[in-house]
Design a protein around this motif. Sequence first.
Motif, mmCIF file in Angstrom:
data_model
loop_
_atom_site.group_PDB
_atom_site.id
_atom_site.type_symbol
_atom_site.label_atom_id
_atom_site.label_comp_id
_atom_site.label_asym_id
_atom_site.label_seq_id
_atom_site.Cartn_x
_atom_site.Cartn_y
_atom_site.Cartn_z
ATOM 1 N N UNK A 125 0.829 -1.203 0.000
ATOM 2 C CA UNK A 125 0.000 0.000 0.000
ATOM 3 C C UNK A 125 0.866 1.256 0.000
ATOM 4 N N UNK A 126 0.359 2.306 -0.650
ATOM 5 C CA UNK A 126 1.063 3.581 -0.599
ATOM 6 C C UNK A 126 0.325 4.648 -1.380
ATOM 7 N N UNK A 127 0.633 5.896 -1.057
ATOM 8 C CA UNK A 127 0.082 6.990 -1.855
ATOM 9 C C UNK A 127 0.921 7.163 -3.126
ATOM 10 N N UNK A 128 2.168 6.681 -3.089
ATOM 11 C CA UNK A 128 3.049 6.716 -4.264
ATOM 12 C C UNK A 128 2.994 8.090 -4.936
ATOM 13 N N UNK A 129 3.442 9.086 -4.182
ATOM 14 C CA UNK A 129 3.317 10.489 -4.599
ATOM 15 C C UNK A 129 4.680 11.174 -4.721
ATOM 16 N N UNK A 130 5.549 10.755 -5.657
ATOM 17 C CA UNK A 130 5.368 9.757 -6.717
ATOM 18 C C UNK A 130 6.000 8.409 -6.335
ATOM 19 N N UNK A 131 5.680 7.391 -7.146
ATOM 20 C CA UNK A 131 6.366 6.102 -7.028
ATOM 21 C C UNK A 131 7.825 6.324 -7.431
ATOM 22 N N UNK A 132 8.768 5.688 -6.721
ATOM 23 C CA UNK A 132 10.188 5.880 -7.037
ATOM 24 C C UNK A 132 10.914 4.533 -7.064
ATOM 25 N N UNK A 133 12.200 4.567 -7.364
ATOM 26 C CA UNK A 133 12.934 3.301 -7.523
ATOM 27 C C UNK A 133 12.989 2.500 -6.230
ATOM 28 N N UNK A 134 12.942 3.162 -5.084
ATOM 29 C CA UNK A 134 12.925 2.442 -3.812
ATOM 30 C C UNK A 134 11.713 1.531 -3.703
ATOM 31 N N UNK A 135 10.546 2.041 -4.096
ATOM 32 C CA UNK A 135 9.322 1.229 -4.081
ATOM 33 C C UNK A 135 9.484 0.008 -4.984
ATOM 34 N N UNK A 136 10.030 0.231 -6.166
ATOM 35 C CA UNK A 136 10.157 -0.860 -7.143
ATOM 36 C C UNK A 136 11.192 -1.882 -6.685
#
Length: 193
Positions: A7-18
Amino acid sequence: MKVGLYFGTFNPVHIGHIIIANHLAENSELDQIWMVLTPHNPLKKKAGLLEDYHRLHMVHLATEKFEKIQASDIEFKLPQPNYTINTLVHLEEKFPKHEFSLIMGEDNLKGFHKWKNYEAILAHYHLYVYPRISESKIPEQFKDHPHIHKIEAPVIELSSTFIRNNIKEGKNIEPMLPEKVWEYIDHNLFYRK
């Protein structure tokens, strides 16, 4: 199918998330990772959030070449603010053959006792916890819980807030974002103000 919900707001999605999502997709028994975009986290202010559609589109762009990772807009159709317990109940009804688990950073585990119905979540779902650098300690009740799995994953100290602030200051943050996400942000002049 075993699905990990990130889960996340991904504001923005970044390489750490991926990096985290891919690490779990490749190094756990989870078959898929669903990056669940949260329109409104009840523990965060909504002001400053990019429109849902744009954030979802960026997650699609970031995950399109990863077979085991996908974007999910499931919370767009649920009442806001979004509570994880409500989303889990909805997903169980919609996908009765799937087994869902939660993915969270160690920092979120430290505040997990503040979540709505956290005891019910912990009783019925597994939590995959990736390492984060932080000062506070994990509450005793979560230390040896059989449903909480600490995973060996790269420690990524990168935040969406840091990225937004750097864009606002005119700094080059291109290496911190998936290429197509950076192009989308740059083209639309997001986070400049």
